[in-house]
Design a protein around this motif. Structure first.
Motif, PDB file in Angstrom:
ATOM      1  N   GLY A  19       0.807  -1.215   0.000  1.00 19.97           N
ATOM      2  CA  GLY A  19       0.000   0.000   0.000  1.00 19.97           C
ATOM      3  C   GLY A  19       0.840   1.265   0.000  1.00 19.97           C
ATOM      4  N   LEU A  20       1.915   1.253   0.774  1.00 17.19           N
ATOM      5  CA  LEU A  20       2.758   2.437   0.862  1.00 17.19           C
ATOM      6  C   LEU A  20       3.531   2.679  -0.434  1.00 17.19           C
ATOM      7  N   LEU A  21       4.017   1.607  -1.047  1.00 12.57           N
ATOM      8  CA  LEU A  21       4.712   1.750  -2.327  1.00 12.57           C
ATOM      9  C   LEU A  21       3.788   2.345  -3.387  1.00 12.57           C
ATOM     10  N   LEU A  22       2.534   1.918  -3.363  1.00 11.42           N
ATOM     11  CA  LEU A  22       1.571   2.394  -4.353  1.00 11.42           C
ATOM     12  C   LEU A  22       1.200   3.851  -4.116  1.00 11.42           C
ATOM     13  N   GLU A  23       0.985   4.221  -2.851  1.00 14.45           N
ATOM     14  CA  GLU A  23       0.457   5.543  -2.545  1.00 14.45           C
ATOM     15  C   GLU A  23       1.534   6.606  -2.324  1.00 14.45           C
ATOM     16  N   TRP A  24       2.721   6.183  -1.860  1.00 12.14           N
ATOM     17  CA  TRP A  24       3.734   7.166  -1.474  1.00 12.14           C
ATOM     18  C   TRP A  24       5.060   6.982  -2.217  1.00 12.14           C
ATOM     19  N   GLY A  25       5.385   5.726  -2.532  1.00  8.97           N
ATOM     20  CA  GLY A  25       6.650   5.462  -3.216  1.00  8.97           C
ATOM     21  C   GLY A  25       7.603   4.654  -2.357  1.00  8.97           C
ATOM     22  N   VAL A  26       8.874   4.677  -2.712  1.00  9.23           N
ATOM     23  CA  VAL A  26       9.903   3.883  -2.025  1.00  9.23           C
ATOM     24  C   VAL A  26       9.858   4.132  -0.523  1.00  9.23           C
ATOM     25  N   CYS A  27       9.900   3.045   0.253  1.00  9.16           N
ATOM     26  CA  CYS A  27       9.839   3.163   1.713  1.00  9.16           C
ATOM     27  C   CYS A  27      10.812   2.214   2.404  1.00  9.16           C
TER      28      CYS A  27
END
Length: 241
Positions: free
Chosen positions: A65-73
């Motif tokens: 979810g974070l990769l999709l919504e915000w990017g590299v994490c």
């Protein structure tokens, strides 16, 4: 041999070390604010101590979810000769890590990204700074103004651990993973400064600007020329607290 560091892609999730892909200390809040709470389990580590809340399903879902919504994490360290992942650093907007709200020095600055965990495999502890460098470089490229992190300053004495368990795990030791809280000394050595004091769980901040990653690497290289090399045992001790 020096490690190489790359951004983690979702298809490479299975390459993460076991603890890194299972621990959901930061991502799941037992108060019920995080999804799929019933799937979270707690497992003992090989040394017999509590490893913290674990759920590989929830960790992968959070990452996706974070990769999709915000990017590299997440930045991962790879040992070149074996191509094995030997470390990982996770970072995120603070609102995506429910556990952050439980820290006595919360909240994280509104303009900052939260560095939650830097976890290295045995024998690669000294490469933690290389992974943090990669996190800083990524955030500078993305125009982020600052990165913050919660540190742990106490020793593993019973009082310190009891207080951390009470504050972060609502009194349940199985809900706390000390291995996934960064040592304050590691953050300070990298250049983070304390912005919210606490005897055990301070909040630290690193202001970001262009060239910061290059500057920190040069400063460490110069420091090595004028000071004795830091024994690996000292770095390992910081991660084993």
């Amino acid at each position: 041999m020096a490690v190489s560091v790359v951004s983690l892609e979702l298809e490479d999730f299975e390459t993460l070390p076991l603890h890194a892909r299972r621990c959901v200390f930061w991502e799941v809040d037992r108060s019920g604010s995080a999804p799929a709470i019933d799937t979270v389990i707690s497992s003992p580590s090989s040394s017999g101590e509590t490893a913290g809340p674990e759920s590989e399903f929830d960790k992968e879902a959070w990452l996706s979810g974070l990769l999709l919504e915000w990017g590299v994490c997440c930045q991962v360290a790879i040992e070149p000769s074996t191509e094995r992942v030997v470390g990982a650093a996770f970072y995120s907007p603070p609102g995506r890590v429910p556990r952050a709200a439980h820290f006595p020095t919360a909240p994280v600055g509104a303009d900052a990204v939260l560095l939650t965990t830097v976890r290295m495999e045995p024998g690669f502890e000294s490469d933690a700074v290389t992974v943090i460098d990669a996190v800083v470089a990524d955030l500078v490229r993305r125009g982020v103004r600052a990165v913050e992190a919660f540190g742990f300053s106490g020793d593993d004495d019973s009082l310190a651990m009891d207080l951390v368990t009470l504050l972060l795990g609502s009194g349940m030791a199985s809900d706390v993973c000390r291995r996934c809280i960064l040592p304050t000394d590691l953050l300070s050595d990298f250049g983070f400064e304390v912005v919210a004091e606490d005897p055990y769980l301070p909040r630290l901040r690193l202001e970001l600007d262009e060239g910061l990653g290059w500057k920190s690497q040069v400063e460490r290289a110069l420091k090595k020329l004028v000071e004795p090399a830091t024994p690996v045992e000292v770095v390992e001790a910081a991660f084993s607290r």
